[in-house]
Design a protein around this motif. Structure first.
Motif, short mmCIF file in Angstrom:
data_model
loop_
_atom_site.label_atom_id
_atom_site.label_comp_id
_atom_site.label_asym_id
_atom_site.label_seq_id
_atom_site.Cartn_x
_atom_site.Cartn_y
_atom_site.Cartn_z
N GLY A 1 2.61 11.69 3.29
CA GLY A 1 1.20 11.25 3.30
C GLY A 1 0.51 10.73 4.65
O GLY A 1 1.40 10.35 5.46
N SER B 1 0.60 5.57 0.38
CA SER B 1 -0.08 6.66 0.51
C SER B 1 0.58 7.84 0.01
O SER B 1 0.50 8.57 -1.15
N GLY B 2 1.52 8.59 0.82
CA GLY B 2 2.45 9.45 0.61
C GLY B 2 3.63 9.12 -0.44
O GLY B 2 4.37 10.00 -0.95
N GLY B 3 3.94 8.07 -0.15
CA GLY B 3 5.26 7.52 -0.81
C GLY B 3 6.59 7.79 -0.29
O GLY B 3 7.48 7.73 -0.92
N HIS B 4 6.59 8.04 1.32
CA HIS B 4 7.71 8.67 2.02
C HIS B 4 8.38 7.67 2.64
O HIS B 4 9.32 7.89 3.54
N CYS B 5 8.01 6.27 2.52
CA CYS B 5 8.62 5.12 3.22
C CYS B 5 10.07 5.28 3.01
O CYS B 5 10.79 5.59 1.86
N SER C 1 6.80 17.79 9.75
CA SER C 1 7.10 19.25 9.29
C SER C 1 7.45 19.03 7.72
O SER C 1 7.85 20.12 7.36
N TYR D 1 12.69 5.36 15.89
CA TYR D 1 11.21 5.71 15.48
C TYR D 1 10.92 5.06 14.42
O TYR D 1 11.47 5.12 13.27
N TYR E 1 5.13 13.37 14.44
CA TYR E 1 5.60 14.60 15.32
C TYR E 1 6.31 15.54 14.56
O TYR E 1 6.71 15.31 13.22
N GLY F 1 0.80 6.21 5.86
CA GLY F 1 1.88 5.96 6.61
C GLY F 1 2.32 6.63 7.76
O GLY F 1 2.41 6.04 8.94
N HIS F 2 2.13 7.87 7.84
CA HIS F 2 2.64 8.83 8.67
C HIS F 2 1.88 8.72 10.06
O HIS F 2 2.47 8.40 11.20
N GLY G 1 1.36 -0.52 7.22
CA GLY G 1 1.57 -1.80 6.36
C GLY G 1 1.61 -3.08 7.15
O GLY G 1 2.05 -4.16 6.93
N VAL H 1 -5.43 1.30 5.78
CA VAL H 1 -6.23 2.41 6.54
C VAL H 1 -6.95 3.35 5.25
O VAL H 1 -6.30 3.79 4.51
N VAL I 1 0.67 -1.20 0.10
CA VAL I 1 0.00 -0.03 0.05
C VAL I 1 0.78 1.36 -0.02
O VAL I 1 1.82 1.19 0.96
C1 LIG Z 1 11.37 13.79 3.56
C2 LIG Z 1 10.73 13.10 4.74
C3 LIG Z 1 10.31 13.98 5.90
C4 LIG Z 1 9.57 13.26 6.92
N1 LIG Z 1 9.36 14.10 7.77
C5 LIG Z 1 8.87 13.50 9.05
C6 LIG Z 1 8.19 14.34 10.29
O1 LIG Z 1 8.47 15.76 10.04
N2 LIG Z 1 7.76 13.58 11.19
C7 LIG Z 1 7.59 12.33 11.16
O2 LIG Z 1 6.77 11.88 12.20
N3 LIG Z 1 7.87 11.78 10.13
C8 LIG Z 1 8.43 12.24 9.10
N4 LIG Z 1 8.73 11.54 8.04
C9 LIG Z 1 8.66 9.92 8.22
C10 LIG Z 1 7.22 9.54 7.63
O3 LIG Z 1 6.37 9.79 8.66
C11 LIG Z 1 7.00 8.29 7.18
O4 LIG Z 1 8.05 7.98 6.09
C12 LIG Z 1 5.84 7.80 6.78
O5 LIG Z 1 5.70 6.38 7.00
C13 LIG Z 1 5.31 8.01 5.53
O6 LIG Z 1 4.16 7.95 5.12
P1 LIG Z 1 3.58 7.99 3.64
O7 LIG Z 1 2.10 7.60 3.56
O8 LIG Z 1 4.09 9.29 2.97
O9 LIG Z 1 4.72 6.89 3.05
P2 LIG Z 1 4.23 5.65 2.07
O10 LIG Z 1 5.61 5.16 1.60
O11 LIG Z 1 3.20 5.53 1.39
O12 LIG Z 1 3.94 4.41 3.44
C14 LIG Z 1 4.97 4.12 4.35
C15 LIG Z 1 4.30 2.88 5.13
O13 LIG Z 1 3.25 2.99 5.64
C16 LIG Z 1 2.53 1.79 4.77
N5 LIG Z 1 1.25 2.60 4.55
C17 LIG Z 1 0.97 3.58 3.68
N6 LIG Z 1 -0.50 4.03 3.54
C18 LIG Z 1 -1.22 3.11 4.38
C19 LIG Z 1 -2.57 3.07 4.69
N7 LIG Z 1 -3.18 3.74 4.03
N8 LIG Z 1 -2.96 1.82 5.29
C20 LIG Z 1 -1.98 1.00 5.82
N9 LIG Z 1 -0.57 1.21 5.95
C21 LIG Z 1 -0.05 2.16 4.76
C22 LIG Z 1 3.09 1.69 3.69
O14 LIG Z 1 2.88 0.34 3.16
C23 LIG Z 1 4.66 1.54 4.36
O15 LIG Z 1 4.91 0.51 4.79
C24 LIG Z 1 9.53 11.99 6.86
C25 LIG Z 1 9.98 11.24 5.71
C26 LIG Z 1 10.44 11.64 4.58
C27 LIG Z 1 10.83 10.93 3.57
#
Ligand SMILES: Cc1cc2nc3c(=O)[nH]c(=O)nc-3n(C[C@H](O)[C@H](O)[C@H](O)COP(=O)(O)OP(=O)(O)OC[C@H]3O[C@@H](n4cnc5c(N)ncnc54)[C@H](O)[C@@H]3O)c2cc1C
Length: 499
Positions: free
Chosen positions: A126, A59-63, A121, A445, A136, A129-130, A190, A195, A57
């Motif tokens: 997205g 969402s925001g792609g920031h894994c 911040s 974390y 925070y 995952g966040h 994940g 979600v 899955v």
């Molecule tokens: C540049 C950068 C800055 C960041 N800054 C912060 C910050 O200030 N504070 C902080 O707390 N964290 C920060 N992070 C970490 C960030 O919170 C995590 O990387 C978060 O998991 C990203 O969520 P995503 O949906 O964007 O990523 P995704 O790559 O889409 O998902 C991350 C993980 O969550 C799972 N997932 C995604 N969507 C769902 C869903 N809908 N249901 C179940 N599982 C799902 C995915 O399968 C994967 O395992 C930062 C990361 C980056 C790369």
């Protein structure tokens, strides 16, 4: 479902949807489904279960690891188009879909109702995952983790027979699904299901007015950035700066600190990347904002021979979040590969850790301007919540640390991955190479995922990876896993294991 949402290799969009932010991780799935409702999510998951396909899955792609985009994955569920944020009058809570980015959430909540959540911040992260990992950012010392305001979650799950269902789990004590809500307050993405919606409402909220159910963001912020050019910094000055920063945050980690309105950050750089920067943000609505900032800066700068604070500036919320990503060329360069590591601190940095920071950051055999270790002031209202009340266990910490290195050429992968590994191992040399939970450090974390901590070559401590991320919340997370994902359908390199 309408198959127009399925992107396959023949589609021009394919290369763009088989990777996230970090180009190190690229998948080769049969299809990526760009879905826009919980019903479509359920349909794709059921098809994948029936077809025995490996599904991940996005969402925001920031894994920070390969949990979404890796060679094994056959089906990717892409939720980036599910990005609505709206008030749900029935639940008396603000609903946030998983594809909503942090800046979309902040802007909409602020303009529509004058409220916010204390999440990350970085604007393009997205919610999906966040939030599941805790969340925070700039406002967390004042208002806690994002999950401290999580009222409910809607999740698409798969039962033991392989039947897909969509369930809502709330914080309410009498909700039979409450354990599923709890697992989404720091258990990480994940792990348990997909979600499809989060609902936010603070635990102490009264009434059903959207304006009154979540924290109010600062009207404006007092911002101060102090630079410390390496050419002006002696080893003694460097040590003093880190000691002062660590001492302040250790002393002010309690939820009743008079400095909750102050969020401090210290970005340690390599000399090839410019000066070290002390970044501070103060809630500009606080009646003593200027004095708090001055007192804070005086304490951090004491005895440090470099660094003179420029006149602080005022800027409206959420401008710093918007700018943090949009004006930073490095952060926006899609060709840059990255490697990251994290640590949480309970107490000040011991001398041997500071020595390791100095030794590595002044090494002249490496030249990469992106090398950084960012220290974020932690604690405050984060520490008002019990260690087991949510799945996020780090409730007595003072600082959160993040190691970053970026590079563009895949041929340099080994160089920079090893650089981060050796640097991190040197800082935690006295505890087996990782920040084990003890009186000084408190693990890692989960949102800053790092598979190395599950590898015996890099984690030589007696604390397994799950203790670093979850401490004593892990057994309960495994029980939730057994109940809600008994087939281990949702899994990745560091996922919660079945009991
Ligand atoms: C540049 C950068 C800055 C960041 N800054 C912060 C910050 O200030 N504070 C902080 O707390 N964290 C920060 N992070 C970490 C960030 O919170 C995590 O990387 C978060 O998991 C990203 O969520 P995503 O949906 O964007 O990523 P995704 O790559 O889409 O998902 C991350 C993980 O969550 C799972 N997932 C995604 N969507 C769902 C869903 N809908 N249901 C179940 N599982 C799902 C995915 O399968 C994967 O395992 C930062 C990361 C980056 C790369």
């Amino acid at each position: 479902m309408d198959m127009s949402g399925a992107v396959t290799a023949a589609d021009a969009r394919y290369p763009d949807v088989v990777r996230g932010l970090n180009p190190r991780y690229v998948a080769n799935p049969e299809a990526v489904y760009l879905v826009d409702s919980a019903a479509e999510v359920a349909e794709v998951v059921q098809q994948a279960v029936d077809g025995r396909k490996r599904l991940t899955v996005r969402s925001g792609g920031h894994c920070l690891e390969d949990f979404v985009f890796n060679p094994d994955v056959q089906v990717v569920l892409d939720l980036s188009e599910m990005n609505q944020v709206y008030f749900d009058a029935e639940r008396g809570a603000v609903a946030v879909e998983p594809g909503a980015t942090l800046i979309e959430i902040y802007e909409l909540m602020a303009t529509a109702w004058g409220v916010t959540i204390p999440a990350g911040s970085f604007s393009s992260v997205g919610a999906g995952g966040h939030v599941a990992g805790g969340g925070y950012g700039f406002l967390s010392r004042a208002h806690g983790m994002a999950v401290d305001h999580l009222h409910a979650v809607e999740v698409v799950v798969v039962d033991a027979r392989g039947m897909v269902a969509t369930v809502v789990a709330t914080r309410e004590e009498d909700d039979p699904n409450r354990d599923l809500w709890w697992a989404h307050t720091g258990g990480g993405g994940g792990n348990f299901g997909v979600v499809t919606r989060y609902w936010f409402r603070s635990p102490d909220a009264v009434g059903n007015e959207p304006r009154a159910i979540l924290p109010r963001p600062p009207g404006d912020l007092l911002i101060s950035n102090v630079s410390f050019p390496w050419s002006e910094l002696t080893r003694q000055g460097f040590t003093r700066l880190l000691k002062n920063f660590g001492a302040f945050h250790e002393r002010h980690k309690a939820p009743d600190s008079p400095y909750l309105a102050v969020t401090g950050g210290l970005d340690l750089t390599h000399p090839s990347g410019g000066p070290i920067v002390l970044r501070t943000q103060v809630d500009g609505d606080h009646p003593d904002a200027e004095r708090l900032l001055q007192d804070y800066l005086a304490e951090i700068l004491e005895g440090v021979e470099s660094g003179s604070p420029p006149r602080p500036r005022r800027t409206p919320w959420p401008e710093p979040v918007r700018r943090h990503a949009t004006t930073n060329e490095t952060q926006n360069d899609p060709t840059l590969r990255g490697d990251f590591k994290s640590a949480l601190m309970r107490a000040n940095l011991p001398d041997h850790q500071i020595d390791a920071f100095y030794r590595y950051l002044t090494r002249t055999d490496i030249d990469n301007p992106t090398i950084a270790v960012s220290f974020a002031g932690f604690g405050g209202r984060i520490n008002a919540v019990g260690q087991n009340a949510t799945a996020f266990p780090h409730r007595d910490c003072s600082m959160a640390l993040l190691w970053t290195v970026l590079w563009d050429d895949p041929a340099d992968d080994a160089t920079y991955i090893n650089w981060n590994r050796e640097f991190y191992a040197a800082v935690y040399a006295e505890t087996g190479g990782v920040p084990v939970p003890n009186a000084v450090t408190d693990g890692c974390y989960v949102n800053d995922a790092d598979s190395d901590v599950a590898d015996a070559r890099f984690n030589k401590s007696s604390a397994p990876w799950h203790e670093l991320y979850y401490k004593d919340n892990y057994p309960r997370l495994r029980q939730v896993k057994a109940k809600w994902d008994p087939r281990n359908f949702f899994r990745h390199g560091l996922s919660v294991q079945l009991p």
